[in-house]
Design a protein around this motif. Sequence first.
Motif, short mmCIF file in Angstrom:
data_model
loop_
_atom_site.label_atom_id
_atom_site.label_comp_id
_atom_site.label_asym_id
_atom_site.label_seq_id
_atom_site.Cartn_x
_atom_site.Cartn_y
_atom_site.Cartn_z
N ARG A 124 29.28 102.66 78.08
CA ARG A 124 28.27 102.22 79.05
C ARG A 124 28.67 102.64 80.46
O ARG A 124 27.83 103.04 81.28
CB ARG A 124 28.09 100.70 78.97
CG ARG A 124 27.26 100.25 77.78
CD ARG A 124 27.21 98.74 77.69
NE ARG A 124 26.35 98.31 76.60
CZ ARG A 124 26.45 97.14 75.99
NH1 ARG A 124 27.39 96.28 76.37
NH2 ARG A 124 25.64 96.83 74.99
N ARG A 125 29.98 102.53 80.74
CA ARG A 125 30.45 102.95 82.06
C ARG A 125 30.25 104.46 82.24
O ARG A 125 29.83 104.91 83.31
CB ARG A 125 31.93 102.59 82.21
CG ARG A 125 32.55 103.00 83.54
CD ARG A 125 31.89 102.27 84.68
NE ARG A 125 32.55 102.57 85.96
CZ ARG A 125 31.91 102.80 87.08
NH1 ARG A 125 30.57 102.79 87.12
NH2 ARG A 125 32.56 103.05 88.19
N CYS A 126 30.50 105.23 81.19
CA CYS A 126 30.29 106.68 81.27
C CYS A 126 28.81 107.00 81.51
O CYS A 126 28.48 107.91 82.28
CB CYS A 126 30.76 107.35 79.98
SG CYS A 126 32.55 107.31 79.75
N ALA A 127 27.93 106.24 80.86
CA ALA A 127 26.49 106.46 81.05
C ALA A 127 26.08 106.17 82.49
O ALA A 127 25.15 106.80 83.02
CB ALA A 127 25.70 105.59 80.07
N GLU A 128 26.76 105.23 83.13
CA GLU A 128 26.47 104.95 84.54
C GLU A 128 26.93 106.08 85.45
O GLU A 128 26.36 106.32 86.51
CB GLU A 128 27.18 103.66 84.98
CG GLU A 128 26.67 102.40 84.33
CD GLU A 128 27.53 101.20 84.69
OE1 GLU A 128 27.12 100.07 84.35
OE2 GLU A 128 28.60 101.38 85.31
N LEU A 129 27.97 106.77 85.03
CA LEU A 129 28.58 107.78 85.89
C LEU A 129 27.85 109.12 85.85
O LEU A 129 27.82 109.84 86.85
CB LEU A 129 30.06 107.97 85.49
CG LEU A 129 30.98 106.78 85.78
CD1 LEU A 129 32.32 106.95 85.09
CD2 LEU A 129 31.18 106.61 87.28
N VAL A 130 27.28 109.49 84.68
CA VAL A 130 26.65 110.80 84.58
C VAL A 130 25.22 110.74 85.14
O VAL A 130 24.59 109.69 85.20
CB VAL A 130 26.60 111.31 83.12
CG1 VAL A 130 28.01 111.61 82.61
CG2 VAL A 130 25.88 110.33 82.21
N ARG A 131 24.72 111.90 85.51
CA ARG A 131 23.33 112.00 85.98
C ARG A 131 22.41 111.82 84.77
O ARG A 131 22.87 111.84 83.61
CB ARG A 131 23.11 113.34 86.66
CG ARG A 131 23.30 114.54 85.77
CD ARG A 131 23.40 115.82 86.58
NE ARG A 131 23.59 116.97 85.72
CZ ARG A 131 24.22 118.08 86.10
NH1 ARG A 131 24.73 118.17 87.34
NH2 ARG A 131 24.33 119.11 85.28
N PRO A 132 21.13 111.66 84.98
CA PRO A 132 20.22 111.36 83.86
C PRO A 132 20.28 112.36 82.71
O PRO A 132 20.11 111.98 81.55
CB PRO A 132 18.84 111.37 84.53
CG PRO A 132 19.12 110.94 85.93
CD PRO A 132 20.44 111.56 86.29
N ASP A 133 20.51 113.64 82.99
CA ASP A 133 20.61 114.63 81.91
C ASP A 133 22.06 115.01 81.65
O ASP A 133 22.35 116.05 81.04
CB ASP A 133 19.82 115.89 82.28
CG ASP A 133 20.36 116.55 83.55
OD1 ASP A 133 21.10 115.89 84.31
OD2 ASP A 133 20.05 117.74 83.76
N GLY A 134 23.02 114.16 82.10
CA GLY A 134 24.44 114.51 82.01
C GLY A 134 25.01 114.38 80.61
O GLY A 134 24.42 113.79 79.70
#
Length: 434
Positions: free
Chosen positions: A337-347
């Motif tokens: 979840r933390r990684c999902a917060e860090l990447v851009r929407p298409d990251g």
Amino acid sequence: MKGTLIVIAKEPVPGRVKTRLQSEFTAQEAAALARASLVDTLGAVLAARASRRVLALEGDPGPWLPAGFTVAGQRGDGLDERIAAAFEDAYDGSPMLLVGMDTPQLRPELLGFQWSGYDAVLGLTEDGGYWCLGLRTPDRRALVGVPMSTDHTGRDQLQRLQDLGLRVLMLPTLRDMDTPRDAAYLAAEFPSLRVSRLYRRLQHAAHPGLLFEQALGGTARVVATGIDGRTVPALSELDRWTAPADEVDRLALSRCEGPVLDIGCGPGRIVTALAERGIPALGVDVSPRAVSLTTSRGAAALHRPVQDRLPGEGRWGSVLLMDGNIGIGGDPVDLLRRCAELVRPDGLVLVEVDPNDDLDDTAPIVLRSSTGRRSTPLPWARVGTRAVLRYARRADLHPTEDWRAGHRAFLALRRTPVPHPTPSTQPAQPARTA
């Protein structure tokens, strides 16, 4: 003995005492060992026969000081001058014996010698120094100029006493506590000492970060095991972590879209490889040593836990969890979840998973050092592809690729698009009127 017993000591302040112990212990642990050694020494001196007891102290007394001692501050520049001053300040007309704080195995009976026929007393240590020095009267000539803290200090001190025509009584040679090996010896040979009991407790309660720092610094070999003692192979490949990126690493990095954030970057082989490709990258790690090694390679790294505020949140093209770092913190869902917060929407979130597809082990691990130390349990997770896929769904990440190379396995994940309501194709109904 009849006369004055002097203990010369430093206040056990972290970073100022027993710095040679810090190759295996933290500054706080080294200071705690120094304090325990001092307490053992003071106890032995207190139990010995003497007309007076003096503590020549650099620093301030603390609750570790028992009653029965007169405290005198140290003065002088070098250790030779401070010892000479300690004799001068303690002199009351009776013979004096000075001991250090580094031989906690000292027993009261060892101090019960007779001065008759002798002008001075000397007890050597195994490393070439001395643990005690006795003088009938203060004499700066006996001390000032004798080289201190060398492997021949004891011999030089004896020669100085003899050159002055003094008759010297030699006491038994002791081993002082300067290094981790000395501490281990004392703990084994004198198990009832306070310092020995503390040493044994510390051996089984090291901070995991300390052992990781030692492994990165090359001062100890460290392996990871489960609580049951079985080795965790994927977490014990330090040789690979400290080496440059290999072919498998480069294959994984070919998927990356910049800029890249490497979580748990270690000594920086991944961040360095990305920089060599011209891809902007930043490593983050909780180990100061790892960050230092990364920056020494010319790459960028930040000393910070992943859950703290990080630069570029929500704008990273790729976030990496290499080398089993999906296990950081022991909660893969929280980390993803933390990684999902860090990447851009298409990251992209690129995860190295355990080669065992069915593995789902969130039990803590223990780090074990070749020096004999064992860490406290470290929250960690070891998970294979199937488990990561389950965890990814709960973190709103979906898989786009999985592959294997050699004995290693990887998953590529992207953020799950948030569905938007589609416009209605039905003609709008006219509003009703009353």
